[in-house]
Write a protein that holds these residues in place. Structure first.
Motif, PDB file in Angstrom:
ATOM      1  N   GLY A 154       1.031  -1.171  -0.022  1.00  0.00           N
ATOM      2  CA  GLY A 154      -0.091  -0.136   0.002  1.00  0.00           C
ATOM      3  C   GLY A 154       0.945   1.348  -0.091  1.00  0.00           C
ATOM      4  N   ASN A 155       2.193   1.191  -0.034  1.00  0.00           N
ATOM      5  CA  ASN A 155       2.936   2.370  -0.125  1.00  0.00           C
ATOM      6  C   ASN A 155       3.740   2.601  -1.412  1.00  0.00           C
ATOM      7  OD1 ASN A 155       3.561   0.504   2.768  1.00  0.00           O
ATOM      8  ND2 ASN A 155       3.412   2.914   3.257  1.00  0.00           N
ATOM      9  N   ILE A 156       3.335   1.886  -2.446  1.00  0.00           N
ATOM     10  CA  ILE A 156       3.980   2.104  -3.806  1.00  0.00           C
ATOM     11  C   ILE A 156       3.192   3.344  -4.532  1.00  0.00           C
ATOM     12  CG2 ILE A 156       4.617   1.363  -5.981  1.00  0.00           C
ATOM     13  CD1 ILE A 156       4.251  -1.509  -4.751  1.00  0.00           C
ATOM     14  N   LEU A 157       3.776   4.513  -4.335  1.00  0.00           N
ATOM     15  CA  LEU A 157       2.938   5.580  -5.140  1.00  0.00           C
ATOM     16  C   LEU A 157       3.466   5.643  -6.578  1.00  0.00           C
ATOM     17  CD1 LEU A 157       4.391   8.413  -2.151  1.00  0.00           C
ATOM     18  CD2 LEU A 157       1.820   7.082  -2.575  1.00  0.00           C
ATOM     19  N   ALA A 158       4.569   5.273  -6.955  1.00  0.00           N
ATOM     20  CA  ALA A 158       4.955   5.556  -8.551  1.00  0.00           C
ATOM     21  C   ALA A 158       5.997   4.584  -8.703  1.00  0.00           C
ATOM     22  CB  ALA A 158       5.355   7.070  -8.787  1.00  0.00           C
ATOM     23  N   ALA A 159       6.505   4.251  -9.966  1.00  0.00           N
ATOM     24  CA  ALA A 159       7.406   3.417 -10.403  1.00  0.00           C
ATOM     25  C   ALA A 159       7.526   3.651 -11.945  1.00  0.00           C
ATOM     26  CB  ALA A 159       6.647   1.958 -10.362  1.00  0.00           C
ATOM     27  N   GLY A 160       8.784   3.717 -12.141  1.00  0.00           N
ATOM     28  CA  GLY A 160       9.008   4.002 -13.617  1.00  0.00           C
ATOM     29  C   GLY A 160      10.730   3.846 -14.065  1.00  0.00           C
ATOM     30  N   VAL A 161      10.810   3.955 -15.341  1.00  0.00           N
ATOM     31  CA  VAL A 161      12.388   3.731 -15.866  1.00  0.00           C
ATOM     32  C   VAL A 161      13.015   5.029 -16.410  1.00  0.00           C
ATOM     33  CG1 VAL A 161      13.655   2.534 -17.559  1.00  0.00           C
ATOM     34  CG2 VAL A 161      11.711   1.360 -16.376  1.00  0.00           C
ATOM     35  N   ASP A 162      14.096   5.130 -15.889  1.00  0.00           N
ATOM     36  CA  ASP A 162      14.745   6.499 -16.275  1.00  0.00           C
ATOM     37  C   ASP A 162      15.419   6.438 -17.929  1.00  0.00           C
ATOM     38  OD1 ASP A 162      13.870   8.057 -14.315  1.00  0.00           O
ATOM     39  OD2 ASP A 162      15.578   7.935 -12.997  1.00  0.00           O
ATOM     40  N   ARG A 163      14.738   6.122 -18.866  1.00  0.00           N
ATOM     41  CA  ARG A 163      15.148   5.665 -20.203  1.00  0.00           C
ATOM     42  C   ARG A 163      15.958   6.722 -20.779  1.00  0.00           C
ATOM     43  NH1 ARG A 163      11.597   2.895 -24.039  1.00  0.00           N
ATOM     44  NH2 ARG A 163      12.447   4.495 -25.431  1.00  0.00           N
ATOM     45  N   GLN A 164      15.895   7.867 -20.433  1.00  0.00           N
ATOM     46  CA  GLN A 164      16.819   8.817 -21.155  1.00  0.00           C
ATOM     47  C   GLN A 164      18.380   8.406 -20.872  1.00  0.00           C
ATOM     48  OE1 GLN A 164      14.945   9.434 -18.401  1.00  0.00           O
ATOM     49  NE2 GLN A 164      16.208  10.603 -16.655  1.00  0.00           N
ATOM     50  N   VAL A 165      18.599   7.820 -19.514  1.00  0.00           N
ATOM     51  CA  VAL A 165      19.767   7.582 -19.189  1.00  0.00           C
ATOM     52  C   VAL A 165      20.563   6.728 -20.234  1.00  0.00           C
ATOM     53  CG1 VAL A 165      21.264   6.598 -17.265  1.00  0.00           C
ATOM     54  CG2 VAL A 165      19.250   7.811 -16.643  1.00  0.00           C
ATOM     55  N   ARG A 166      19.729   5.704 -20.811  1.00  0.00           N
ATOM     56  CA  ARG A 166      20.256   5.011 -21.755  1.00  0.00           C
ATOM     57  C   ARG A 166      20.890   5.543 -22.964  1.00  0.00           C
ATOM     58  NH1 ARG A 166      22.348   2.433 -25.191  1.00  0.00           N
ATOM     59  NH2 ARG A 166      22.412   0.340 -26.063  1.00  0.00           N
ATOM     60  N   GLY A 167      20.499   6.658 -23.419  1.00  0.00           N
ATOM     61  CA  GLY A 167      20.887   7.521 -24.466  1.00  0.00           C
ATOM     62  C   GLY A 167      22.068   8.135 -24.290  1.00  0.00           C
ATOM     63  N   TRP A 168      22.603   8.511 -22.953  1.00  0.00           N
ATOM     64  CA  TRP A 168      23.808   9.158 -22.770  1.00  0.00           C
ATOM     65  C   TRP A 168      24.947   8.931 -23.216  1.00  0.00           C
ATOM     66  CZ3 TRP A 168      22.790  10.428 -16.648  1.00  0.00           C
ATOM     67  CH2 TRP A 168      21.672  11.042 -16.634  1.00  0.00           C
ATOM     68  N   GLU A 169      25.924   9.487 -23.363  1.00  0.00           N
ATOM     69  CA  GLU A 169      27.303   9.252 -23.947  1.00  0.00           C
ATOM     70  C   GLU A 169      27.774   8.153 -22.951  1.00  0.00           C
ATOM     71  OE1 GLU A 169      31.561  11.125 -25.612  1.00  0.00           O
ATOM     72  OE2 GLU A 169      29.978  12.390 -24.685  1.00  0.00           O
ATOM     73  N   LYS A 170      28.322   6.992 -23.547  1.00  0.00           N
ATOM     74  CA  LYS A 170      28.958   6.016 -22.757  1.00  0.00           C
ATOM     75  C   LYS A 170      28.125   5.457 -21.558  1.00  0.00           C
ATOM     76  CE  LYS A 170      33.818   7.909 -23.430  1.00  0.00           C
ATOM     77  NZ  LYS A 170      34.936   8.217 -22.764  1.00  0.00           N
ATOM     78  N   ALA A 171      26.851   5.258 -22.015  1.00  0.00           N
ATOM     79  CA  ALA A 171      25.977   4.637 -21.302  1.00  0.00           C
ATOM     80  C   ALA A 171      26.148   3.229 -21.016  1.00  0.00           C
ATOM     81  CB  ALA A 171      24.425   5.174 -21.502  1.00  0.00           C
ATOM     82  N   SER A 172      25.358   2.866 -19.725  1.00  0.00           N
ATOM     83  CA  SER A 172      25.209   1.421 -19.665  1.00  0.00           C
ATOM     84  C   SER A 172      24.095   0.910 -20.606  1.00  0.00           C
ATOM     85  CB  SER A 172      24.795   1.115 -18.213  1.00  0.00           C
ATOM     86  OG  SER A 172      24.263  -0.246 -18.302  1.00  0.00           O
ATOM     87  N   ASP A 173      24.085  -0.400 -21.016  1.00  0.00           N
ATOM     88  CA  ASP A 173      23.132  -1.114 -21.800  1.00  0.00           C
ATOM     89  C   ASP A 173      21.596  -1.142 -21.026  1.00  0.00           C
ATOM     90  OD1 ASP A 173      24.183  -3.149 -20.301  1.00  0.00           O
ATOM     91  OD2 ASP A 173      24.751  -4.141 -22.053  1.00  0.00           O
ATOM     92  N   HIS A 174      21.764  -0.873 -19.689  1.00  0.00           N
ATOM     93  CA  HIS A 174      20.560  -0.898 -18.811  1.00  0.00           C
ATOM     94  C   HIS A 174      20.250   0.582 -18.583  1.00  0.00           C
ATOM     95  CE1 HIS A 174      20.565  -5.261 -17.461  1.00  0.00           C
ATOM     96  NE2 HIS A 174      21.849  -5.227 -17.840  1.00  0.00           N
ATOM     97  N   ALA A 175      19.060   1.032 -18.234  1.00  0.00           N
ATOM     98  CA  ALA A 175      18.416   2.291 -17.662  1.00  0.00           C
ATOM     99  C   ALA A 175      18.231   1.794 -16.227  1.00  0.00           C
ATOM    100  CB  ALA A 175      17.355   2.739 -18.519  1.00  0.00           C
ATOM    101  N   PRO A 176      18.198   2.718 -15.477  1.00  0.00           N
ATOM    102  CA  PRO A 176      17.456   2.732 -13.932  1.00  0.00           C
ATOM    103  C   PRO A 176      16.090   2.596 -13.941  1.00  0.00           C
ATOM    104  CG  PRO A 176      19.077   4.564 -14.194  1.00  0.00           C
ATOM    105  CD  PRO A 176      18.829   4.368 -15.524  1.00  0.00           C
ATOM    106  N   VAL A 177      15.749   1.541 -13.063  1.00  0.00           N
ATOM    107  CA  VAL A 177      14.334   1.314 -12.756  1.00  0.00           C
ATOM    108  C   VAL A 177      14.228   2.052 -11.385  1.00  0.00           C
ATOM    109  CG1 VAL A 177      14.961  -0.945 -12.284  1.00  0.00           C
ATOM    110  CG2 VAL A 177      12.332  -0.331 -12.809  1.00  0.00           C
ATOM    111  N   TRP A 178      13.035   2.501 -10.917  1.00  0.00           N
ATOM    112  CA  TRP A 178      12.815   2.898  -9.573  1.00  0.00           C
ATOM    113  C   TRP A 178      11.326   2.889  -9.127  1.00  0.00           C
ATOM    114  CZ3 TRP A 178       9.028   6.803  -9.572  1.00  0.00           C
ATOM    115  CH2 TRP A 178       8.898   7.426 -10.848  1.00  0.00           C
ATOM    116  N   ILE A 179      11.104   2.951  -7.782  1.00  0.00           N
ATOM    117  CA  ILE A 179       9.775   3.028  -7.224  1.00  0.00           C
ATOM    118  C   ILE A 179       9.956   4.298  -6.209  1.00  0.00           C
ATOM    119  CG2 ILE A 179       9.215   0.586  -7.583  1.00  0.00           C
ATOM    120  CD1 ILE A 179       9.886   0.209  -4.745  1.00  0.00           C
TER     121      ILE A 179
END
Length: 259
Positions: free
Chosen positions: A228-253
């Protein structure tokens, strides 16, 4: 409270990306995977300057996991999964931050499948399932965050038919993931976005990022205490497009204050 998971794919080589993202997101807790750093080479001082305390379990060239917390150092409660004293791969670390028990994990890839690497993955998942059940029995709020190297369902991969025999999508590992959910764990991102096509990984090859040919393999599973405490969840997709980025993007809640 914002809690994130990020497979950095080499923490020292991608430290500028990580620091930039930490400055932008200001996440309270961050679980990192695939450090690819010897334990003594972990960039503790740089992360402290960015405002984060850390516990970590490094391994030269491969694997490695860490938990960061903004303004504090997590209280470490364990490292490594029980059940296999001969397993020397750095894939699990556990700590407490602000009253929440957090397990950071990096599940083996398992390819090629079938084969010894896939067998190791199944054994590791069996140990994880056992440990996860023990954590639930503690009757405290818990989060298991990390790179699971599991695509849970067809909606989590750009072309399911191409992945049927891959170690990330074989029925055995999908069953292992759903056995965790059957224990009572909640796949937070999917729980809030049940019908949405969401990815957390895009390969470096075949223009996967530009084609949005992705996979959802990074997950945050929360215990029933936090349902009952989960307010939001998402993926910071834009990070994958940064220069020298990881092949993963951060996921968060984002969580409200735990009861």
């Amino acid at each position: 409270m914002k809690i994130a998971s990020f497979n950095v794919n080499g923490i020292n080589g991608r430290l500028p990306v990580l620091i930039r993202w930490l400055e932008e997101t200001k996440a309270d807790v961050v679980c990192l995977q695939e450090l690819k750093s010897a334990h003594e080479k972990f960039p503790r001082r740089e992360l402290e300057r960015a405002g984060y305390g850390a516990i970590w379990l490094g391994q030269k060239s491969w694997n490695g996991v860490a938990i960061l917390a903004r303004g504090v150092t997590p209280l470490e409660t364990g490292r490594g999964l029980g059940g296999a004293d001969d397993d020397l791969q750095s894939r699990y670390i556990e700590g407490i931050v602000n009253g929440i028990l957090i397990g950071c994990l990096y599940v083996p890839n398992g390819n090629p499948a079938p084969g010894p690497k896939f067998d190791y993955k199944l054994r590791w998942l069996h140990r994880l399932t056992h440990h996860a059940n023990e954590l639930l029995s503690l009757d405290v709020p818990v989060i298991l965050a990390g790179d699971y190297n599991i695509i849970p369902s067809d909606i989590d991969v750009y072309k399911p038919e191409r992945w049927r025999d891959d170690a990330l999508f074989r029925m055995e590992v999908r069953k292992a993931f759903h056995s965790l959910l059957d224990q009572g764990w909640i796949d937070a991102l999917r729980d809030l976005h049940p019908g949405e096509r969401i990815y957390t990984f895009w390969d470096y090859f075949r223009n996967a990022w530009s084609r949005d040919a992705g996979l959802r393999i990074d997950h945050l599973l929360v215990s029933p205490h936090l349902a009952g405490n989960i307010l939001a969840a998402g993926v910071d997709r834009q990070v994958r497009g940064w220069e020298k980025a990881s092949d993963h993007a951060p996921v968060w809640i984002q969580l409200s204050e735990a009861d």
